[in-house]
Design a protein around this motif. Structure first.
Motif, PDB file in Angstrom:
ATOM      1  N   GLN A  30       0.813  -1.231   0.000  1.00 47.11           N
ATOM      2  CA  GLN A  30       0.000   0.000   0.000  1.00 47.11           C
ATOM      3  C   GLN A  30       0.840   1.272   0.000  1.00 47.11           C
ATOM      4  OE1 GLN A  30      -1.017  -2.457   2.575  1.00 47.11           O
ATOM      5  NE2 GLN A  30      -3.229  -2.347   2.700  1.00 47.11           N
ATOM      6  N   ILE A  31       2.084   1.183   0.494  1.00 50.41           N
ATOM      7  CA  ILE A  31       2.955   2.364   0.583  1.00 50.41           C
ATOM      8  C   ILE A  31       4.337   2.003   0.060  1.00 50.41           C
ATOM      9  CG2 ILE A  31       4.145   3.936   2.182  1.00 50.41           C
ATOM     10  CD1 ILE A  31       1.673   3.773   3.987  1.00 50.41           C
ATOM     11  N   TRP A  88      -0.370  -2.158  12.835  1.00 48.73           N
ATOM     12  CA  TRP A  88      -0.706  -1.831  11.454  1.00 48.73           C
ATOM     13  C   TRP A  88      -1.020  -3.086  10.646  1.00 48.73           C
ATOM     14  CZ3 TRP A  88       4.315   1.504  10.453  1.00 48.73           C
ATOM     15  CH2 TRP A  88       4.261   2.656  11.244  1.00 48.73           C
ATOM     16  N   ASN A  89      -1.828  -2.889   9.609  1.00 47.82           N
ATOM     17  CA  ASN A  89      -2.003  -3.968   8.624  1.00 47.82           C
ATOM     18  C   ASN A  89      -1.647  -3.427   7.236  1.00 47.82           C
ATOM     19  OD1 ASN A  89      -4.137  -2.284   8.118  1.00 47.82           O
ATOM     20  ND2 ASN A  89      -5.683  -3.637   9.016  1.00 47.82           N
ATOM     21  N   THR A  90      -0.767  -2.430   7.206  1.00 48.98           N
ATOM     22  CA  THR A  90      -0.349  -1.779   5.961  1.00 48.98           C
ATOM     23  C   THR A  90       0.972  -2.379   5.492  1.00 48.98           C
ATOM     24  OG1 THR A  90      -1.359   0.253   6.806  1.00 48.98           O
ATOM     25  CG2 THR A  90       0.092   0.470   4.908  1.00 48.98           C
ATOM     26  N   ASN A  91       1.012  -2.847   4.255  1.00 53.54           N
ATOM     27  CA  ASN A  91       2.253  -3.395   3.704  1.00 53.54           C
ATOM     28  C   ASN A  91       3.087  -2.280   3.075  1.00 53.54           C
ATOM     29  OD1 ASN A  91       1.721  -6.117   4.344  1.00 53.54           O
ATOM     30  ND2 ASN A  91       0.307  -6.245   2.615  1.00 53.54           N
ATOM     31  N   ILE A  92       4.366  -2.248   3.427  1.00 47.52           N
ATOM     32  CA  ILE A  92       5.262  -1.163   3.017  1.00 47.52           C
ATOM     33  C   ILE A  92       6.438  -1.741   2.242  1.00 47.52           C
ATOM     34  CG2 ILE A  92       6.668   0.772   3.868  1.00 47.52           C
ATOM     35  CD1 ILE A  92       5.023   0.376   6.569  1.00 47.52           C
ATOM     36  N   ILE A 113       2.325   6.917   8.013  1.00 50.63           N
ATOM     37  CA  ILE A 113       1.898   5.525   7.807  1.00 50.63           C
ATOM     38  C   ILE A 113       0.836   5.137   8.843  1.00 50.63           C
ATOM     39  CG2 ILE A 113       2.675   3.112   7.800  1.00 50.63           C
ATOM     40  CD1 ILE A 113       5.458   4.257   6.862  1.00 50.63           C
ATOM     41  N   GLU A 114       1.012   5.594  10.071  1.00 50.96           N
ATOM     42  CA  GLU A 114       0.007   5.360  11.115  1.00 50.96           C
ATOM     43  C   GLU A 114      -1.345   5.917  10.669  1.00 50.96           C
ATOM     44  OE1 GLU A 114       0.116   4.043  14.321  1.00 50.96           O
ATOM     45  OE2 GLU A 114      -1.098   5.299  15.635  1.00 50.96           O
ATOM     46  N   VAL A 151      -2.398   6.509   7.537  1.00 44.82           N
ATOM     47  CA  VAL A 151      -2.923   5.687   6.426  1.00 44.82           C
ATOM     48  C   VAL A 151      -3.595   4.428   6.971  1.00 44.82           C
ATOM     49  CG1 VAL A 151      -2.279   4.292   4.414  1.00 44.82           C
ATOM     50  CG2 VAL A 151      -1.255   6.556   4.725  1.00 44.82           C
ATOM     51  N   ASN A 152      -2.986   3.864   8.001  1.00 44.81           N
ATOM     52  CA  ASN A 152      -3.511   2.625   8.576  1.00 44.81           C
ATOM     53  C   ASN A 152      -4.892   2.821   9.212  1.00 44.81           C
ATOM     54  OD1 ASN A 152      -2.480  -0.211   9.108  1.00 44.81           O
ATOM     55  ND2 ASN A 152      -3.241   0.365  11.120  1.00 44.81           N
ATOM     56  N   ARG A 198      -7.263   5.045   8.113  1.00 51.29           N
ATOM     57  CA  ARG A 198      -8.208   5.726   7.229  1.00 51.29           C
ATOM     58  C   ARG A 198      -9.611   5.132   7.376  1.00 51.29           C
ATOM     59  NH1 ARG A 198      -5.119   7.204   1.482  1.00 51.29           N
ATOM     60  NH2 ARG A 198      -3.673   8.689   2.443  1.00 51.29           N
TER      61      ARG A 198
END
Length: 388
Positions: A45-46, A82-86, A299-300, A302-303, A305
């Motif tokens: 996602q990022i 987080w569940n955001t993949n970077i 990033i926090e 974005v997580n 949103r």
């Protein structure tokens, strides 16, 4: 996917990363290495991109720089829940000319945005916001830019582009895709009266440092409407950063810039985010740590949103109507998040590009002001732009 412009993260940074805790960010993100190449971006996602371009600095004297210290510091932080993949996809090196670097950055950003990946750009000089903006040419008809800066950066658009004049190029170069430009944290004594007058005549928004220090929440609605967020590190207070980075005794403090980065992250519209004007020095720890924390807070955001601007279902919102100077103002409040919007009335006889700009993010205070017969400034400027 063509990422030929990108060079891998340095082996020294990767070696440092191997020594970190398995819980650290650097051990949980995908990294472009010389051994494994550009990582697979499926599910990412990022994407972080370094851009080693500084030749359009008005004070450029041939100095080189790299982003190793920022990466080491950022990798050593621990992620939130987080569940955001970077992914860190490496650096864009200086091209033969600055235009070559611009082309590489524009192309890379466009590829990422089309794949619904948010690029985080770490520069280099802030004129890199121009190719970031041009990346949207084939993606969306109108773009909103927020510049966190002590200066407006309008400059003289008849002269070649520099890091203090790129906004003039954005305004005047075709295709004309800029709808709104907002400067957050400007300091009056760094800006000429002509630039202030131009900002007013174009109905662009500007928020003084004093206003933001008094109430940081005024930044949130502006960020909620932004597509591109560009942060100039010279907006920071001198005491918050390392030796080469110091510009002014006044500026945003570390807490404020991290809150602004988080507001940018929470915004559903922000699809690219850049931090510029990094100038390394021997005592670099403070600046690289602050940039790393800004990245962390973005990033926090974005997580966390939340999609809350769907006003087709009456159960999702409350609607408030007020009358100010014979003008009916319509406000909406999300039941999910408590965030507010105000409607911009259409002038149907005017053929403009504003079809998606019917609702403007605002604050609860704007509604209270409207109840007291005060026209909200954001609404007034958007309405005037609609009339142009």
């Amino acid at each position: 996917m063509n990422f030929n412009f990108l060079s891998p993260v340095s082996d020294a940074v990767l070696a440092h990363n191997e020594l970190l805790s398995m819980q650290a960010l650097g051990r949980k993100i995908k990294i472009h290495s010389s051994k494994k190449g550009v990582p697979d971006l499926e599910g990412v996602q990022i994407a972080i991109i370094g851009v080693l371009e500084n030749r359009n600095d008005i004070n450029y004297i041939g100095e080189e720089f790299q982003l190793n210290e920022i990466r080491k510091t950022f990798y050593s932080l621990f992620p939130g829940s987080w569940n955001t993949n970077i992914a860190d996809i490496g650096d864009i090196n200086k091209g033969e000319s600055v235009e070559d670097t611009y082309f590489a950055l524009k192309t890379t950003i466009a590829i990422l945005i089309k794949k619904s990946i948010i690029p985080i750009i770490i520069g280099g000089t802030q004129d890199l916001t121009y190719p970031n903006y041009r990346a949207y040419d084939t993606i969306m008809p109108m773009v909103n830019i927020v510049n966190v800066d002590c200066k407006f950066d309008l400059g003289d658009s008849t002269k070649p582009i520099k890091n203090d004049s790129f906004v003039g190029k954005i305004i005047l170069d075709q295709p004309y895709n800029l709808f709104n430009y907002a400067t957050v944290g400007y300091q009056t004594y760094f800006n000429s009266q002509e630039e202030k007058d131009l900002m007013d005549s174009l109905y662009f928004e500007s928020y003084r440092l004093g206003e933001i220090s008094k109430d940081i929440t005024i930044v949130e609605p502006v960020m909620r409407d932004a597509n591109i967020v560009s942060i100039d590190l010279s907006s920071l207070k001198g005491s918050e950063v390392s030796l080469n980075q110091k510009l002014s005794p006044n500026g945003l403090n570390g807490k404020e810039i991290c809150a602004i980065a988080r507001y940018a992250g929470i915004s559903n519209k922000v699809s690219s985010f850049g931090i510029y004007e990094y100038k390394p020095s021997k005592d670099d720890d403070m600046t690289s740590m602050l940039i790393s924390q800004m990245l962390w807070y973005f990033i926090e955001g974005v997580n966390y949103r939340v999609k809350d601007d769907n006003f087709t279902n009456d159960a999702n919102y409350q609607k408030f109507i007020t009358l100010v100077e014979d003008q009916e103002l319509v406000f909406y409040k999300s039941n999910k998040t408590g965030r507010w919007w105000i409607e911009i009335p259409f002038l149907t006889e005017i053929n403009n590009k504003l079809k998606r700009h019917t609702l403007l993010p605002c604050m609860h205070q704007d509604y209270l002001d409207a109840c007291n017969n005060i026209v909200p400034e954001r609404w007034y400027k958007a309405f005037q732009k609609n009339c142009i």
